[in-house]
Design a protein around this motif. Structure first.
Motif, mmCIF file in Angstrom:
data_model
loop_
_atom_site.group_PDB
_atom_site.id
_atom_site.type_symbol
_atom_site.label_atom_id
_atom_site.label_comp_id
_atom_site.label_asym_id
_atom_site.label_seq_id
_atom_site.Cartn_x
_atom_site.Cartn_y
_atom_site.Cartn_z
ATOM 1 N N PRO A 1 0.799 -1.239 0.000
ATOM 2 C CA PRO A 1 0.000 0.000 0.000
ATOM 3 C C PRO A 1 0.825 1.279 0.000
ATOM 4 O O PRO A 1 0.275 2.349 -0.281
ATOM 5 N N HIS A 2 2.116 1.185 0.314
ATOM 6 C CA HIS A 2 2.891 2.386 0.602
ATOM 7 C C HIS A 2 4.111 2.592 -0.294
ATOM 8 O O HIS A 2 4.630 3.711 -0.360
ATOM 9 N N LEU A 3 4.578 1.545 -0.953
ATOM 10 C CA LEU A 3 5.810 1.617 -1.733
ATOM 11 C C LEU A 3 5.573 1.108 -3.147
ATOM 12 O O LEU A 3 4.748 0.216 -3.346
ATOM 13 N N MET B 1 2.632 5.945 -6.765
ATOM 14 C CA MET B 1 3.212 5.273 -5.608
ATOM 15 C C MET B 1 4.519 5.917 -5.157
ATOM 16 O O MET B 1 4.826 5.936 -3.963
ATOM 17 N N ARG B 2 5.289 6.458 -6.069
ATOM 18 C CA ARG B 2 6.509 7.160 -5.638
ATOM 19 C C ARG B 2 6.145 8.411 -4.855
ATOM 20 O O ARG B 2 6.820 8.758 -3.871
ATOM 21 N N ALA B 3 5.092 9.089 -5.264
ATOM 22 C CA ALA B 3 4.655 10.282 -4.537
ATOM 23 C C ALA B 3 4.154 9.906 -3.146
ATOM 24 O O ALA B 3 4.440 10.599 -2.157
ATOM 25 N N ILE B 4 3.411 8.814 -3.049
ATOM 26 C CA ILE B 4 2.928 8.356 -1.741
ATOM 27 C C ILE B 4 4.106 7.969 -0.854
ATOM 28 O O ILE B 4 4.156 8.325 0.334
ATOM 29 N N GLN B 5 5.064 7.263 -1.412
ATOM 30 C CA GLN B 5 6.248 6.862 -0.646
ATOM 31 C C GLN B 5 6.982 8.075 -0.093
ATOM 32 O O GLN B 5 7.362 8.103 1.087
ATOM 33 N N TRP B 6 7.155 9.086 -0.913
ATOM 34 C CA TRP B 6 7.899 10.267 -0.459
ATOM 35 C C TRP B 6 7.089 11.077 0.543
ATOM 36 O O TRP B 6 7.637 11.590 1.520
ATOM 37 N N HIS B 7 5.802 11.187 0.313
ATOM 38 C CA HIS B 7 4.925 11.883 1.257
ATOM 39 C C HIS B 7 5.044 11.251 2.652
ATOM 40 O O HIS B 7 5.202 11.956 3.662
ATOM 41 N N GLU C 1 8.466 11.936 4.370
ATOM 42 C CA GLU C 1 8.526 13.265 4.967
ATOM 43 C C GLU C 1 7.667 13.347 6.226
ATOM 44 O O GLU C 1 8.067 13.962 7.224
ATOM 45 N N LEU C 2 6.489 12.716 6.198
ATOM 46 C CA LEU C 2 5.655 12.679 7.396
ATOM 47 C C LEU C 2 6.372 11.982 8.544
ATOM 48 O O LEU C 2 6.311 12.424 9.699
ATOM 49 N N THR C 3 7.044 10.880 8.234
ATOM 50 C CA THR C 3 7.747 10.114 9.272
ATOM 51 C C THR C 3 8.875 10.938 9.873
ATOM 52 O O THR C 3 9.052 10.964 11.105
ATOM 53 N N ALA C 4 9.636 11.619 9.037
ATOM 54 C CA ALA C 4 10.706 12.472 9.549
ATOM 55 C C ALA C 4 10.130 13.587 10.424
ATOM 56 O O ALA C 4 10.669 13.889 11.502
#
Length: 434
Positions: free
Chosen positions: A232-234, A324-330, A333-336
């Motif tokens: 779902p995320h990568l 999916m690349r946009a979701i992964q990067w989003h 950044e949220l995690t950081a």
């Protein structure tokens, strides 16, 4: 457009794809709800994700206009339902870059998918003509890890009980990563299958599997990856991942409940004996014996989750539309952002990697001596929804010496404002239990 304040030290790239979080959130009706008089802050997507209108509409449309059983009728509705169902299979196959849609088996969830593989081993072990890759007995070994969800522990425990094989596992380091120091002693010529989580549902750890995969290939074993928290995320490419099987579930990737996926290499699925017997999975049936259909039908006995599969196809369309690349990067950044924000909360202990490298958007933590259930109740009174408990990963809790954890998990619709609301809520928890 909602933007994310990138913490100091995080690289910034001009070529990273972006999407409008506000516009995405508008597609999810439930996000407009209030909880206890507060705006809903949903931070439990690792448990289940919400569904956009585009998925809900497809589910409603299927039942309203195309409802029929699949692969059984020549009438118009049956043909429409079959085409939609098989079309969803093709969408899922393309989403994970499977070489063929016939390698995609629809299940009801990841748990059932793992059990299908485990019981195929069990059934092959009972047959004198069973494929030797699936035959297990005393002296053979199954390898998992201490990091697994119960769905990737219990089926293998039961398989080993049935066959006399031995269950072994990778330990977890203090930093919440797989301890691969004993890889060559753990994965040996006695190993028949290694089954590991790709992204931990409790620690958020993203497991780099290349060394393990190389060792699995060296000893001639099989590799299954639980991708419930990664698909779902990568961006997912099963060819590049080089596993023999992956499993994932629809409800964590914007789809409905009751639908999951087992992907397997075509020649392995063809060699596996069936697990469920009944309609649709047969080639011929007499009173004396039966022969079985080729995969994927062999593993889809009975009426399948038809509308759920069609809606999962719509979820795939939606995720592809966002990227999916946009979701992964989003989420990176949220995690950081969240890790930096959590560092400001006194007495907060994070379990798992303390940096955003090699971790996903799932963060479990303890707040001083406050029980996670109390943390969750106070946060809920403020509209903040988190998961509390052992997260179906009791060995992980035991490894870190706690009975339970509080978990916040993010997805494409999560914003930094919601993380701020969580941090503010934790301050309220501290005041209540000071």
């Amino acid at each position: 457009m909602t933007s994310i304040a990138i913490p100091a030290g995080m690289p910034q790239y001009d070529d990273v794809p972006r999407f409008d979080v506000v516009r995405v959130r508008a597609d999810f009706p439930i996000l407009s709800r209030e909880i206890n008089g507060h705006p809903l802050v949903y931070l439990d997507s690792a448990n289940t994700s919400h569904k956009p209108r585009q998925v809900l509409d497809v589910l409603d449309e299927h039942y309203a206009r195309h409802n029929a059983n699949v692969s059984r009728s020549v009438h118009t509705l049956g043909t429409e339902a079959t085409e939609a169902y098989e079309g969803a299979r093709a969408k899922v196959a393309a989403f994970i870059n499977a070489p063929s849609p016939d390698e995609v088996v629809f299940t009801k969830n990841s748990t059932e998918a793992i059990n299908i593989v485990a019981y195929a081993f069990s059934n092959a072990s009972l047959r004198p003509d069973g494929d030797p890759r699936f035959r297990l007995g005393p002296g053979d070994e199954v390898v998992i890890s201490e990091m697994e969800h119960h769905s990737n522990i219990v089926p293998w425990q039961l398989l080993c009980e049935r066959t006399g094989a031995t269950l072994r596992w990778f330990p977890v380091t203090d930093q919440g990563r797989l301890d691969e120091s004993g890889l060559d002693d753990l994965v040996t010529e006695r190993t028949k299958i290694v089954s590991l989580v790709h992204v931990s549902n409790i620690l958020g750890t993203v497991n780099a599997t290349s060394r393990i995969t190389a060792r699995v290939r060296e000893v001639g074993a099989l590799l299954l990856l639980d991708c419930s928290q990664s698909v779902p995320h990568l961006p997912m490419d099963v060819v590049d991942l080089d596993a023999d099987y992956i499993v994932f579930t629809g409800h964590k990737m914007l789809g409905p409940t009751g639908i999951g996926v087992l992907w397997g290499r075509g020649e392995l699925l063809a060699a596996m004996p069936p697990v469920f017997g009944g309609g649709s999975m047969i080639e011929t049936v007499t009173m004396a014996r039966s022969t079985f259909a080729a995969p994927p039908a062999r593993f889809e006995a009975g009426t399948p989750p038809i509308a759920e599969a069609v809606a999962l196809g719509a979820a795939v369309d939606y995720l592809n539309g966002v990227g999916m690349r946009a979701i992964q990067w989003h989420e990176k950044e949220l995690t950081a952002y969240a890790l930096d924000a959590f560092a400001t909360v006194p007495d907060l202990r994070i379990f798992g990697p303390a940096v955003p490298v090699g971790r996903g958007g799932t963060i479990s933590f303890a707040l001083g001596d406050v029980h996670p259930h109390d943390v969750g109740q106070v946060l809920d009174s403020l509209g903040v929804q988190v998961r509390v408990g052992h997260h179906c990963a009791k060995p992980v809790c035991s490894r870190f010496g706690v009975p339970a954890m509080t978990r916040a998990s993010f997805y494409l619709y999560t914003t930094t404002e919601e993380i701020d609301a969580l941090v503010g809520g934790l301050e309220q928890v501290r005041k209540v239990f000071d």
